[in-house]
Design an enzyme around this catalytic site. Structure first.
Site, PDB file in Angstrom:
ATOM      1  N   CYS A   2       0.832  -1.186   0.000  1.00  0.00           N
ATOM      2  CA  CYS A   2       0.000   0.000   0.000  1.00  0.00           C
ATOM      3  C   CYS A   2       0.871   1.242   0.000  1.00  0.00           C
ATOM      4  O   CYS A   2       2.082   1.167   0.222  1.00  0.00           O
ATOM      5  CB  CYS A   2      -0.870   0.041   1.256  1.00  0.00           C
ATOM      6  SG  CYS A   2      -1.945  -1.389   1.400  1.00  0.00           S
ATOM      7  N   GLY A  28      -0.435   0.437  -4.967  1.00  0.00           N
ATOM      8  CA  GLY A  28      -1.728  -0.199  -4.735  1.00  0.00           C
ATOM      9  C   GLY A  28      -2.756   0.295  -5.714  1.00  0.00           C
ATOM     10  O   GLY A  28      -2.904   1.507  -5.893  1.00  0.00           O
ATOM     11  N   ASN A 102       0.486   1.084   5.739  1.00  0.00           N
ATOM     12  CA  ASN A 102       1.271   0.306   4.784  1.00  0.00           C
ATOM     13  C   ASN A 102       2.065  -0.713   5.597  1.00  0.00           C
ATOM     14  O   ASN A 102       2.847  -0.326   6.462  1.00  0.00           O
ATOM     15  CB  ASN A 102       2.218   1.220   4.003  1.00  0.00           C
ATOM     16  CG  ASN A 102       3.151   0.457   3.073  1.00  0.00           C
ATOM     17  OD1 ASN A 102       4.204   0.940   2.702  1.00  0.00           O
ATOM     18  ND2 ASN A 102       2.778  -0.745   2.680  1.00  0.00           N
ATOM     19  N   GLY A 103       1.853  -1.995   5.297  1.00  0.00           N
ATOM     20  CA  GLY A 103       2.537  -3.051   6.043  1.00  0.00           C
ATOM     21  C   GLY A 103       1.555  -4.154   6.369  1.00  0.00           C
ATOM     22  O   GLY A 103       0.488  -4.229   5.748  1.00  0.00           O
ATOM     23  N   TYR A 247      11.834  -4.260  -6.587  1.00  0.00           N
ATOM     24  CA  TYR A 247      10.637  -4.183  -7.426  1.00  0.00           C
ATOM     25  C   TYR A 247       9.667  -3.094  -7.020  1.00  0.00           C
ATOM     26  O   TYR A 247       9.100  -2.419  -7.863  1.00  0.00           O
ATOM     27  CB  TYR A 247       9.896  -5.532  -7.377  1.00  0.00           C
ATOM     28  CG  TYR A 247       8.536  -5.509  -8.037  1.00  0.00           C
ATOM     29  CD1 TYR A 247       8.417  -5.564  -9.423  1.00  0.00           C
ATOM     30  CD2 TYR A 247       7.362  -5.417  -7.283  1.00  0.00           C
ATOM     31  CE1 TYR A 247       7.164  -5.530 -10.038  1.00  0.00           C
ATOM     32  CE2 TYR A 247       6.113  -5.384  -7.889  1.00  0.00           C
ATOM     33  CZ  TYR A 247       6.020  -5.448  -9.264  1.00  0.00           C
ATOM     34  OH  TYR A 247       4.798  -5.414  -9.867  1.00  0.00           O
ATOM     35  N   SER A 288       9.886  -2.917 -14.984  1.00  0.00           N
ATOM     36  CA  SER A 288      10.669  -3.117 -13.759  1.00  0.00           C
ATOM     37  C   SER A 288      12.078  -3.647 -14.011  1.00  0.00           C
ATOM     38  O   SER A 288      12.972  -3.452 -13.198  1.00  0.00           O
ATOM     39  CB  SER A 288       9.917  -4.024 -12.791  1.00  0.00           C
ATOM     40  OG  SER A 288       9.539  -5.211 -13.451  1.00  0.00           O
ATOM     41  N   ASP A 351      13.336  -8.355 -12.870  1.00  0.00           N
ATOM     42  CA  ASP A 351      13.677  -8.105 -11.459  1.00  0.00           C
ATOM     43  C   ASP A 351      13.451  -9.319 -10.568  1.00  0.00           C
ATOM     44  O   ASP A 351      14.145  -9.491  -9.566  1.00  0.00           O
ATOM     45  CB  ASP A 351      12.864  -6.923 -10.925  1.00  0.00           C
ATOM     46  CG  ASP A 351      11.380  -7.234 -10.931  1.00  0.00           C
ATOM     47  OD1 ASP A 351      10.754  -7.102 -11.998  1.00  0.00           O
ATOM     48  OD2 ASP A 351      10.859  -7.661  -9.886  1.00  0.00           O
TER      49      ASP A 351
HETATM   50  P1  AMP Z   1       5.450 -14.570 -12.183  1.00  0.00           P
HETATM   51  O1  AMP Z   1       4.804 -14.928 -13.458  1.00  0.00           O
HETATM   52  O2  AMP Z   1       4.513 -14.875 -11.022  1.00  0.00           O
HETATM   53  O3  AMP Z   1       6.794 -15.200 -11.985  1.00  0.00           O
HETATM   54  O4  AMP Z   1       5.629 -12.987 -12.168  1.00  0.00           O
HETATM   55  C1  AMP Z   1       6.874 -12.376 -12.214  1.00  0.00           C
HETATM   56  C2  AMP Z   1       6.729 -10.886 -12.405  1.00  0.00           C
HETATM   57  O5  AMP Z   1       5.918 -10.313 -11.384  1.00  0.00           O
HETATM   58  C3  AMP Z   1       8.078 -10.192 -12.364  1.00  0.00           C
HETATM   59  O6  AMP Z   1       8.308  -9.695 -13.662  1.00  0.00           O
HETATM   60  C4  AMP Z   1       7.940  -9.061 -11.369  1.00  0.00           C
HETATM   61  O7  AMP Z   1       8.231  -7.823 -11.980  1.00  0.00           O
HETATM   62  C5  AMP Z   1       6.489  -9.081 -10.928  1.00  0.00           C
HETATM   63  N1  AMP Z   1       6.339  -9.068  -9.471  1.00  0.00           N
HETATM   64  C6  AMP Z   1       7.220  -9.432  -8.527  1.00  0.00           C
HETATM   65  N2  AMP Z   1       6.687  -9.292  -7.294  1.00  0.00           N
HETATM   66  C7  AMP Z   1       5.436  -8.842  -7.446  1.00  0.00           C
HETATM   67  C8  AMP Z   1       4.374  -8.498  -6.547  1.00  0.00           C
HETATM   68  N3  AMP Z   1       4.517  -8.624  -5.235  1.00  0.00           N
HETATM   69  N4  AMP Z   1       3.209  -8.069  -7.083  1.00  0.00           N
HETATM   70  C9  AMP Z   1       3.057  -7.971  -8.421  1.00  0.00           C
HETATM   71  N5  AMP Z   1       4.021  -8.272  -9.317  1.00  0.00           N
HETATM   72  C10 AMP Z   1       5.196  -8.713  -8.858  1.00  0.00           C
END
Ligand code: AMP
Length: 472
Positions: A2, A28, A102-103, A247, A288, A351
């Site tokens: 958040c 968020g 936030n948290g 990220y 990212s 990332d």
């Molecule tokens: P996945 O397909 O689940 O491996 O999604 C990986 C992607 O999600 C990466 O390219 C990150 O930039 C992004 N990502 C990493 N952490 C989060 C998060 N907490 N919420 C949303 N996107 C994320």
């Protein structure tokens, strides 16, 4: 995850909060809300959706007063529902108080049960609501004492802003897991205005100036007497979330004295040293992965190209044709530039890998565009553990790195090679950045290591505890 915002002493508090929340939108996207005070009572507007959609001019017109707090929400505890939208507020005989958080609290369920047994009625499924109930129940007189009393009963990560009829209070948890900054600006008549926000990017948009970080365990009270700082909690080791750099935070933000963009470039340079690849091109997964890919290309001396183009118009809902289209979801967001990629050995920099499904589709997309080899480089270590401190990560079972080796993950995503940045490399890259206020030991890296700095109570509803190895 958040974003929170607060402003004190500006006749257009609601409008400036709206702009501040706009700059925090990446933290968020599910709901947004603003509560204002005109010195006599609080006014609130909360809605589901993006900041732009939540506040029409008519909504802002219902929020009078010179002080305000605001919130953008990404659900980590409690579902995506308007009743969980913040700021939360309660009224009692002593007045009203609102809070934006936030948290994530790690003992919210315990406290919730205890309060319900004593007759409290909860309106939401959010961990944050326990805080307002505890503040309302406190027998202390001054608002800062009531807040300190309430927070002494909760555990977890919190960067909080509270608003009463006549005070704004900002608090950061004793370990400083989530960021929180203090800023200043002037009204057109030259009066002092105080602002707080999750990231200083919120200040840039409204022409406010960053004064400093609010320190771990610090409480800032802003009222007609000015700004007061206190440290009401027992001191604890600092544990700033390193995933903010990986990220979460905006690259133009400065957190813990370090520019996030610069930190990400440093991750990329480290990654190039730790995991070189014989290749013709370095391409980022936008947005990212961009700074880390720049760093990787710079250090490896390989040309950088935008081989993937991102659409900025992907909404929350879309119409999928009945006849199934392969990789529809990811193609809506990303497309490969085949003229640039065809016949090339490509290093793709992202990332993080969470479930691995996006990476798998991206590798396939780049191969389909004609790349002769696809080497994936990730600018953080494998994400093997869920976050209980406010970042929305899936359960351990769904995290590909928790049950697969790097070689198995590489096979799953069908890359020619896969490497991650080492944990030491990541921590050292931030800690040795010019201006960094923390040493490498002062970051929370639980999502990469399973070393949880705050003991976990029963998990928030619907969440699963890590399977093993919880360090307290
Ligand atoms: P996945 O397909 O689940 O491996 O999604 C990986 C992607 O999600 C990466 O390219 C990150 O930039 C992004 N990502 C990493 N952490 C989060 C998060 N907490 N919420 C949303 N996107 C994320």
């Amino acid at each position: 995850m958040c974003g929170v915002f607060g402003i004190w002493g500006h006749p257009e508090a609601a409008k400036l909060s709206y702009l501040g929340l706009h700059a925090l939108q990446h933290r968020g996207q599910e709901s947004a809300g603003i509560v204002t005070s005109d010195g006599h009572r609080l006014y609130a507007h909360r809605a589901m959706g993006l900041v732009n959609d939540c506040f029409r001019p008519a909504d802002l017109a219902t929020l009078p007063g010179a002080s305000a707090i605001g919130h953008v929400r990404y659900s980590t505890a409690g579902g995506s529902h308007i009743r969980n939208a913040q700021p939360f507020s309660v009224d009692d005989a002593r007045g009203s108080i609102a809070v934006a958080h936030n948290g994530n609290l790690t003992n919210a369920d315990d406290v919730h049960e205890r309060l319900e047994a004593r007759g409290s009625i909860f309106q939401s499924g959010s961990d944050t609501e326990v805080i307002v109930h505890l503040v309302a129940m406190s027998t202390q007189r001054a608002v800062e004492d009531r807040i300190a009393d309430a927070l002494s009963q909760v555990r977890g990560a919190y960067s909080l802003v509270f608003l009463t009829e006549n005070a704004l209070v900002a608090v950061r948890d004793p370990m400083g897991i989530r960021p929180l900054v203090l800023g200043t600006m002037k009204t057109e008549h030259g009066d002092d205005v105080h602002v707080v926000a999750s990231e200083p990017t919120a200040f840039d948009l409204i022409d406010a100036r960053l004064v400093r970080e609010i320190l771990p365990g610090e409480m800032i009270v802003i009222d007609r007497h000015g700004v007061r700082s206190s440290r009401p909690f027992a001191t604890a080791p600092t544990r700033l979330c390193v995933f903010e750099y990986v990220y979460f935070a905006r690259p133009d933000a400065k957190i813990g004295g370090v520019g996030v963009y610069e930190a990400r470039k440093r991750f990329g340079r480290r990654l190039a040293e730790e995991a070189p690849a014989v290749c013709d091109l370095v391409i980022p997964v936008p947005d990212s992965g961009v700074p880390a890919a720049i760093g990787y290309a710079e250090r490896s001396g390989v040309p950088f190209e935008m081989g993937l183009i991102r659409s900025h118009y992907v909404g929350r809902t879309f119409i999928e044709p009945q006849q199934s289209i392969r990789h529809f979801g990811v193609r809506l967001k990303l497309n490969a530039v085949s003229e640039t990629i065809r016949g090339k050995r490509v290093v793709v920099v992202d990332d993080s890998i969470v479930r691995g499904t996006t990476s798998r589709k991206i590798v396939k997309m780049i191969r389909d565009a004609g790349a002769s080899e696809v080497h994936l480089r990730i600018s953080s270590p494998p994400t093997s553990w869920p976050c209980y401190y406010g970042i929305d990560t899936p359960t351990r079972k769904e995290l590909v790195a928790s049950s697969h080796t790097v070689a198995e993950t590489c096979k799953f995503i069908t890359a020619d090679s896969l490497s991650y940045l080492s944990r030491d490399g990541m921590l050292d890259a931030v800690a040795t950045s010019p201006g960094c206020s923390s040493s490498a030991e002062e970051f929370c890296h639980a999502c990469f290591s399973g070393q949880y700095p705050i003991p976990l109570g029963p998990p928030p509803r619907g969440r699963q505890l890590p399977i093993a190895g919880v360090a307290s």
